[in-house]
Structures are given as structure tokens and as C-alpha cells.
Design a protein around this motif. Structure first.
Motif, PDB file in Angstrom:
ATOM      1  N   ALA A   1      10.533   5.213 -11.913  1.00 60.46           N
ATOM      2  CA  ALA A   1      10.113   3.818 -11.774  1.00 60.46           C
ATOM      3  C   ALA A   1      10.390   3.280 -10.372  1.00 60.46           C
ATOM      4  O   ALA A   1       9.644   2.462  -9.854  1.00 60.46           O
ATOM      5  N   THR A   2      11.465   3.786  -9.735  1.00 59.09           N
ATOM      6  CA  THR A   2      11.847   3.217  -8.447  1.00 59.09           C
ATOM      7  C   THR A   2      10.800   3.493  -7.359  1.00 59.09           C
ATOM      8  O   THR A   2      10.807   2.856  -6.329  1.00 59.09           O
ATOM      9  N   PHE A   3       9.916   4.457  -7.610  1.00 57.78           N
ATOM     10  CA  PHE A   3       8.859   4.700  -6.632  1.00 57.78           C
ATOM     11  C   PHE A   3       7.959   3.475  -6.457  1.00 57.78           C
ATOM     12  O   PHE A   3       7.232   3.361  -5.486  1.00 57.78           O
ATOM     13  N   TRP A   4       7.990   2.579  -7.447  1.00 61.88           N
ATOM     14  CA  TRP A   4       7.130   1.391  -7.382  1.00 61.88           C
ATOM     15  C   TRP A   4       7.810   0.235  -6.650  1.00 61.88           C
ATOM     16  O   TRP A   4       7.228  -0.835  -6.523  1.00 61.88           O
ATOM     17  N   GLU A   5       9.045   0.431  -6.186  1.00 59.54           N
ATOM     18  CA  GLU A   5       9.800  -0.686  -5.612  1.00 59.54           C
ATOM     19  C   GLU A   5       9.056  -1.391  -4.488  1.00 59.54           C
ATOM     20  O   GLU A   5       8.931  -2.613  -4.460  1.00 59.54           O
ATOM     21  N   ARG A   6       8.534  -0.587  -3.558  1.00 57.02           N
ATOM     22  CA  ARG A   6       7.878  -1.178  -2.388  1.00 57.02           C
ATOM     23  C   ARG A   6       6.610  -1.918  -2.782  1.00 57.02           C
ATOM     24  O   ARG A   6       6.284  -2.954  -2.211  1.00 57.02           O
ATOM     25  N   ALA A   7       5.873  -1.375  -3.755  1.00 59.57           N
ATOM     26  CA  ALA A   7       4.658  -2.041  -4.206  1.00 59.57           C
ATOM     27  C   ALA A   7       5.005  -3.418  -4.762  1.00 59.57           C
ATOM     28  O   ALA A   7       4.315  -4.407  -4.507  1.00 59.57           O
ATOM     29  N   ILE A   8       6.124  -3.482  -5.515  1.00 59.98           N
ATOM     30  CA  ILE A   8       6.531  -4.756  -6.097  1.00 59.98           C
ATOM     31  C   ILE A   8       6.966  -5.733  -5.002  1.00 59.98           C
ATOM     32  O   ILE A   8       6.628  -6.916  -5.034  1.00 59.98           O
ATOM     33  N   GLN A   9       7.693  -5.197  -4.001  1.00 61.93           N
ATOM     34  CA  GLN A   9       8.074  -6.038  -2.851  1.00 61.93           C
ATOM     35  C   GLN A   9       6.855  -6.684  -2.205  1.00 61.93           C
ATOM     36  O   GLN A   9       6.811  -7.888  -1.976  1.00 61.93           O
ATOM     37  N   GLY A  10       5.843  -5.854  -1.944  1.00 60.79           N
ATOM     38  CA  GLY A  10       4.620  -6.365  -1.327  1.00 60.79           C
ATOM     39  C   GLY A  10       3.958  -7.406  -2.202  1.00 60.79           C
ATOM     40  O   GLY A  10       3.495  -8.446  -1.724  1.00 60.79           O
ATOM     41  N   ALA A  11       3.931  -7.134  -3.516  1.00 62.55           N
ATOM     42  CA  ALA A  11       3.310  -8.077  -4.442  1.00 62.55           C
ATOM     43  C   ALA A  11       4.043  -9.421  -4.405  1.00 62.55           C
ATOM     44  O   ALA A  11       3.413 -10.482  -4.498  1.00 62.55           O
ATOM     45  N   PHE A  12       5.373  -9.381  -4.238  1.00 58.90           N
ATOM     46  CA  PHE A  12       6.143 -10.629  -4.172  1.00 58.90           C
ATOM     47  C   PHE A  12       5.709 -11.478  -2.972  1.00 58.90           C
ATOM     48  O   PHE A  12       5.555 -12.690  -3.087  1.00 58.90           O
ATOM     49  N   ILE A  13       5.531 -10.822  -1.825  1.00 61.46           N
ATOM     50  CA  ILE A  13       5.124 -11.592  -0.639  1.00 61.46           C
ATOM     51  C   ILE A  13       3.751 -12.198  -0.883  1.00 61.46           C
ATOM     52  O   ILE A  13       3.532 -13.387  -0.632  1.00 61.46           O
ATOM     53  N   LEU A  14       2.817 -11.386  -1.391  1.00 61.05           N
ATOM     54  CA  LEU A  14       1.473 -11.909  -1.625  1.00 61.05           C
ATOM     55  C   LEU A  14       1.517 -13.039  -2.646  1.00 61.05           C
ATOM     56  O   LEU A  14       0.824 -14.047  -2.507  1.00 61.05           O
TER      57      LEU A  14
ATOM     58  N   TYR B   1       0.835  -1.209   0.000  1.00 57.82           N
ATOM     59  CA  TYR B   1       0.000   0.000   0.000  1.00 57.82           C
ATOM     60  C   TYR B   1       0.866   1.255   0.000  1.00 57.82           C
ATOM     61  O   TYR B   1       0.584   2.228  -0.694  1.00 57.82           O
ATOM     62  N   ARG B   2       1.942   1.241   0.818  1.00 55.98           N
ATOM     63  CA  ARG B   2       2.830   2.396   0.850  1.00 55.98           C
ATOM     64  C   ARG B   2       3.475   2.549  -0.529  1.00 55.98           C
ATOM     65  O   ARG B   2       3.632   3.653  -1.034  1.00 55.98           O
ATOM     66  N   GLY B   3       3.826   1.405  -1.124  1.00 57.09           N
ATOM     67  CA  GLY B   3       4.440   1.435  -2.452  1.00 57.09           C
ATOM     68  C   GLY B   3       3.483   1.975  -3.493  1.00 57.09           C
ATOM     69  O   GLY B   3       3.871   2.751  -4.367  1.00 57.09           O
ATOM     70  N   LEU B   4       2.205   1.558  -3.424  1.00 57.28           N
ATOM     71  CA  LEU B   4       1.204   2.079  -4.356  1.00 57.28           C
ATOM     72  C   LEU B   4       1.077   3.593  -4.185  1.00 57.28           C
ATOM     73  O   LEU B   4       1.022   4.332  -5.174  1.00 57.28           O
ATOM     74  N   ALA B   5       1.048   4.032  -2.913  1.00 54.97           N
ATOM     75  CA  ALA B   5       0.925   5.466  -2.656  1.00 54.97           C
ATOM     76  C   ALA B   5       2.107   6.212  -3.269  1.00 54.97           C
ATOM     77  O   ALA B   5       1.942   7.250  -3.920  1.00 54.97           O
TER      78      ALA B   5
END
Lengths: 313, 334
Positions: free
Chosen positions: B294-307, A129-133
Motif C-alpha cells: 500500500a505504501t507505494f501509493w503514498e506519493r500519489a496520495i500526496q499529490g492528490a492532497f495538493i490538487l 504521477y510518480r506515485g501512480l507509476a
């Protein structure tokens, strides 16, 4: 005998701690304890307090939600972007809160539907969610909201800030739900013994979906209030607030394993953290001291709680 | 039962290995520079501290505990390196600094363990509190200043390259080998799995579960110290923000690597593969030239990997219709 059992209640201990903190503050610096100062400072704790309420329910049910801070940030960013795109401010607010709800429901679906451990699900969505934001807003701050919206965060009636009124209403709603409704009893039942609760006919999956959904919704609401307070929507608002929230709930006496605890305890926990933080900040202006004090309070209080609980047995 | 568990474990490793290969080869094809020795070295250096602490975190989580204080511990130990070694501060020789930091790490981890075992405070609470306290202590020690004059002997720990490879890569490899040996070939490893699987049963089988728990927390402290020693001196600056959020990165690697969050099941190999996979996200985003945003999406991709890792277990569940194995792999609630 009744007095003795009252003294053993964690809420009583916390109230005493709070009294000591406030007494010390009043002694060292009477200006800090002036009603107007306290009312002004109270807005700093609003987000922490209202997010801690549904977190109490989640932890009471034996779960945990690490993603509330990220849901809050995503709601704030969605609110900001949709306002910027021309949506009226009320519609943008509703959209923001609904974003929070959706975040919570997704958590709930993974936890209740796919039966994945809540720590893992919300660890994933904490990042996601933080990443999406961050991704949607590209880390850009959004500001320039209308005065009438900012009044939610800054306005007051008779000296009492609006946001504090919202928080008080939320406290009453959650406190009454926890003690006076079937929903509340079911939360305790699930946390005490989930299998027994299931045999007693508690709809576990539906309850969990509701609990995480509510947590997300309130996080969304807190996000909107935060934007109204700061006049800025940004992806990195309130970093690691989830840890503060969990600290407050646990300090409030709610067992991390579920089944034991209370909303009143959480409110006291938030107040202790809030007053310590504000006073240390007010008098010494040293944020690093606050970290040490709050962290120590958490560990020492649970240690003490264990001692009290063991003696009570 | 054992065979089935082993199949699941290999599946997870295959899945992670496959994903890693796809990401790495995919980016390399699009941009040959990605497969250069220099870039691979950078990737490994970046991922080394995650692997080193991840080894210990795997043991902690296998025991059924968790340690969210490693990031703050890293910050405090980094401040320790600076204050002890800087000629303007204490100016101690490198050997003493290393010994002090390692001892400090073991001590901090041991305190966590003692509070969990003797104080009977849940590890999430102990380490959550420690995370805050240690960060505060670090900021007090550093006083908002930066330490920039690390002596060459300390910088060598981060920049030295014995036998052509950076010290941190050597250390990470040693940590992995040591942890695998401890986990699979020693009584301690057996006791760790037993404690995490069912601590009551383990205690009845005369496993000293308390000692096991304190030991894994002490190991976590030790490994955090080692990771700090070989990673922080890579930069010439020490400030109080080192290690913020690092605990989540490490725990993510362990969880994506397939270790059950409720303990008793999993292993170091998965953690290593997951750490490598996660380390690829940001460089891949940069290399693919999707724009500097593009790097702003890094955390979103990390989360997607766990899910995705979690969901892969579910898919397997539908195929096997074997709820028990899933409960073990994902640590699902009963």
C-alpha cells in the motif's frame, strides 16, 4: 558593431564555454573526443535533450513544468505493463506516449482552466504521477522487451544511433516552430507580457493547454526511448531529471520569467552539461564531482549572464 | 477585504484541521493502536523536521522567493555533524558541533540570499544550483562511507527526552511559536508580508527588501541546521543521502497549508496542519493493513492532497464569485 552584439549574445558565450570544455577534454584525453566515442556517449543525453525542448517553450511562456520526470516514469511503466499484458510493442509504445500526453493535458487544464500557478500544479503532479507509476507497478521492474524495440535505444545507422536521429529531428522541429511559426511567436508573446498578448488576440488558455500537452507528450516519448535504451521499465527511472532539464534550459539562456531565450541556447546548454558530465565521469569516474560542477555552472552562468545583459543595456 | 481574507484563511485551516481529524479518527476507529500515545509520539517526531524547516520555508515563500536547497543543505549539515563529532574524525565536543552546524546553516542560507539579492539571480535558480552543488560536496566529504560512531552527547540531541517529550518535538513547538511571533508581531514579519505582496510598493515605503530577503534565506539555513541537529542523530548512521527530496516535502506542506506561492499571503499555522496531515499518510496506509504494498501509493496520495487543496479554492471561488481572493490564495497567474 555587429560582431560586438554577436559577442554579447548568450548563445555565443555558451558556444565558447562548450569549445573550452571540448578543447580541455581533447587536450587531457584525446580518446574521449574520438567521433565513435562521442556518438556512443550521445545517447546518454537524448532524454535530457528532447525533454528540454518543450520545457524551453513552457519556460519561454512564463510557466514551469516540474512533472516531466514523473510523466516520463508513468509513461514507461504504462508501456511496460501493457506490453507485459500482451499488447504488441508498437501499441504499447503509442499507449505510453499517450499517457504522457494525458499527464500534460491534466497539467494544462489546471493551469489554463483553473488558473492555478504552474509551480503548484506541477509540484502536485510531480508527486502524483510518480506515485501512480509506483502504485500501479508496485515498484517492480519490467523487462524482456523484443530486440526490434530495443534497437530504438541501441541500434545505429552508419555509426549514428537511432535515438540521436530522433533527437536531432525534434531539435529541428522545435527550433523552426519557435522562429518560423505563429505558434512560436505567441509563446514569446505570452512570456513577455501575458495581458498584452491577450489584448493582441492570443488565445492564452488554448496555447497553455498545448504547451503543457506537448511537454507531457515529449516526456512520454522520452520515457519509451529510455526503456528502449535500458531494457527496463521501472517507476523510479531518472529521478529528479526535471531539475537537470530546467538547469539545461536556464543555462541555455532562457529567462525563468519568460519571454527571452531560444531553442539553440537550450541545445547548447544541454551539450555543455552533457560533455562536462561525460568527461568528468570518463576521466575521474566520480559522480559527486559532476554535481558540483553542473550546479556551479548554473549559478555562475546566470550571474555572468546578468553582468553581460546589464553592460549591453 | 481584510475580513474576507481572514475568512479564507480560517476556512483553509478548518479544512486542513477537519481532514486531519477525519484521517486520524478514521484510522483510529479501524485500528485503536493508531491513537496510542506511542504512535502519536512517533508521528510527531517524524513530522518535527518538516515543521521546523516548514516555518522558515513559509517565510521564504511569503517573501515571494523559494528555497529548494534545504534538502541538500540538510545532507551537508548532517555530514558536518558526523565529521565534526565522530571520535574517529575530529571528535569535537557536542557544544562546538552544535555551534558550528548552526553557523554553517546560517552561512549557507546567507549565501543563497546574497546571490539572490546582490547577484540578482532568481531564487529558484540559485537554490536549484545550490541543491546540486551541496549534494555533490556532501558526497565528496563522505567519500561513500557511513559514519556510525556518533558520541552519546550528540545522539542525545536525537534521542533525548527532557520532560518526557523528545527534543525534536520541543524544538518544533518552539520554532512554530517563534515564527508566529516574528511573522505577526515584529516589524520583520510586516516587512516580509509587504515584500511578498508588492516589493516595489514595499521598497517605496522604505522597507529594505534586500535585507528582508537575505534575512529569510538565513532563517531558512538556521532552521535547516536546527532540524538536522534534532532529527539526524535519531539514527546512529550518517550517510550522504540524508535529506534527498526533503525540499519537496517541505514546500508541499507550505503550499497545501495555503501560503501563496507568489508571496504576501499565508501563514505558519496552515503549514503545521499540512505537515501533520502529510505525516499521517504513510503510517495510516501501514496501519490500515492494505498489504505491505500500500505504501507505494503514498506519493500519489500526496499529490492528490495538493490538487484537492487547490481545487477547494476553486469551489470557494464558484460560491463567492470573487476572483481576486482566489488569485491571492492560489497565486494564480494574472
Amino acid at each position: 558593431m555587429k560582431l560586438l552584439s554577436l559577442a554579447r549574445r548568450w548563445e555565443t558565450v555558451l558556444a565558447a564555454v562548450l569549445a573550452i570544455v571540448l578543447g580541455t577534454a581533447a587536450w587531457l584525453d584525446p580518446a574521449f573526443m574520438a567521433l565513435s566515442t562521442q556518438l556512443e556517449l550521445s545517447t546518454h543525453a537524448v532524454e535530457l535533450l528532447i525533454v528540454a525542448l518543450p520545457m524551453t517553450f513552457v519556460i519561454l511562456s512564463g510557466g514551469i513544468d516540474l512533472s516531466v520526470g514523473s510523466s516520463l516514469a508513468l509513461a514507461a511503466v504504462i508501456f511496460g505493463l501493457s506490453y507485459e499484458a500482451g499488447a504488441p510493442v508498437w501499441a504499447a509504445s503509442v499507449l505510453g506516449v499517450l499517457t504522457g500526453s494525458l499527464c500534460g493535458i491534466v497539467n494544462g487544464a489546471f493551469i489554463a482552466g483553473a488558473r492555478v500557478h504552474p509551480l503548484i500544479v506541477t509540484l502536485a503532479t510531480l508527486a502524483a504521477y510518480r506515485g501512480l507509476a509506483e502504485g500501479i507497478s508496485l515498484g517492480r521492474p519490467i523487462s524482456g522487451f523484443p530486440d526490434r524495440f530495443l534497437a530504438i535505444g541501441e541500434g545505429s545507422v552508419g555509426g549514428v544511433p537511432y535515438s540521436l536521429l530522433i533527437a536531432v529531428a525534434a531539435v529541428l522541429a522545435f527550433a523552426l516552430t519557435s522562429t518560423r511559426t505563429v505558434f512560436g511567436r505567441r509563446v514569446y508573446a505570452i512570456g513577455s507580457n501575458e495581458i498584452a498578448a491577450r489584448y493582441a488576440g492570443v488565445p492564452i488558455a488554448r496555447m497553455k493547454l498545448w504547451l503543457y500537452g506537448i511537454a507531457g507528450t515529449v516526456a512520454g516519448l522520452a520515457g519509451i526511448i529510455h526503456v528502449a535504451r535500458r531494457n527496463t521499465a521501472k517507476a523510479d527511472v531518472l529521478p529528479q531529471v526535471e531539475l537537470d532539464v530546467i538547469t539545461a534550459v536556464v543555462l541555455g539562456g532562457t529567462s525563468i520569467f519568460g519571454g527571452r531565450g531560444s531553442v539553440v541556447g537550450t541545445v547548447l546548454g544541454v551539450l555543455v552539461i552533457h560533455e562536462v558530465r561525460e568527461f568528468v565521469g570518463w576521466r575521474w569516474q566520480r559522480d559527486e564531482l559532476i554535481l558540483v560542477v553542473v550546479g556551479s555552472i548554473l549559478i555562475v552562468s546566470v550571474l555572468a549572464h546578468n553582468l553581460v545583459a546589464r553592460r549591453a543595456r | 477585504m481584510t475580513t474576507r481574507l481572514r475568512t479564507l484563511a480560517t476556512n483553509r485551516l478548518l479544512l486542513l484541521g477537519g481532514l486531519l481529524a477525519i484521517v486520524f479518527l478514521g484510522v483510529s476507529v479501524a485500528h485503536p493502536g493508531y491513537a496510542s500515545a506511542q504512535n502519536i509520539r512517533d508521528l510527531l517526531v517524524q513530522c518535527a523536521p518538516v515543521v521546523i524547516i516548514g516555518c522558515a520555508m513559509t517565510l521564504v515563500i511569503l517573501t515571494g522567493e523559494i528555497d529548494v536547497s534545504v534538502g541538500s543543505m540538510m545532507g551537508l549539515l548532517a555530514a558536518g555533524i558526523g565529521i565534526l563529532s565522530s571520535p574517529e574524525r575530529l571528535g569535537l565536543p557536542a557544544g562546538v558541533v552544535v555551534a558550528a552546524v548552526v553557523a554553517g546553516g546560517i552561512l549557507l542560507g546567507g549565501v543563497n540570499g546574497m546571490l539572490v539579492v546582490a547577484g540578482r539571480v532568481p531564487s529558484i535558480i540559485v537554490t536549484l544550483g545550490m541543491m546540486t552543488v551541496l549534494r555533490g560536496v556532501t558526497e565528496i566529504l563522505m567519500g561513500g562511507e557511513w559514519i556510525t560512531d556518533l558520541p552519546a552527547s550528540v545522539r542525545y540531541l536525537g534521542t533525548g527526552e527532557p520532560l518526557g517529550l523528545p527534543l525534536s518535538i520541543w524544538t518544533a513547538m518552539a520554532a512554530v511559536v517563534a515564527t508566529v511571533v516574528v511573522a505577526r508581531k515584529t516589524p520583520l514579519g510586516l516587512h516580509i508580508y509587504a515584500t511578498g505582496g508588492n516589493s516595489t510598493a514595499a521598497a517605496m515605503a522604505r522597507v529594505h527588501v534586500g535585507v528582508v530577503r537575505v534575512t529569510v534565506f538565513a532563517i531558512a539555513g538556521l532552521m535547516t541546521a536546527v532540524a538536522t541537529l534534532v532529527s539526524v542523530p535519531q539514527q546512529s548512521v550518517i550517510e550522504s543521502g540524508i535529506g534527498v527530496g526533503f525540499e519537496l516535502l517541505v514546500i508541499t506542506a507550505v503550499v497545501v497549508g495555503g501560503t501563496s506561492i507568489s508571496g504576501g499571503y499565508g501563514g505558519v499555522a496552515g503549514t503545521v496542519l499540512a505537515a501533520l496531515l502529510l505525516a499521517n499518510i504513510r503510517p495510516a496506509l501501514l496501519y490500515l493493513d492494505l498489504g505491505d504494498r500500500a505504501t507505494f501509493w503514498e506519493r500519489a496520495i500526496q499529490g492528490a492532497f495538493i490538487l484537492a487543496a487547490v481545487l477547494s479554492d476553486r469551489c470557494r471561488w464558484f460560491r463567492r464569485a470573487d476572483g481576486k481572493a482566489v488569485t491571492i490564495t492560489t497565486g494564480g497567474s494574472p
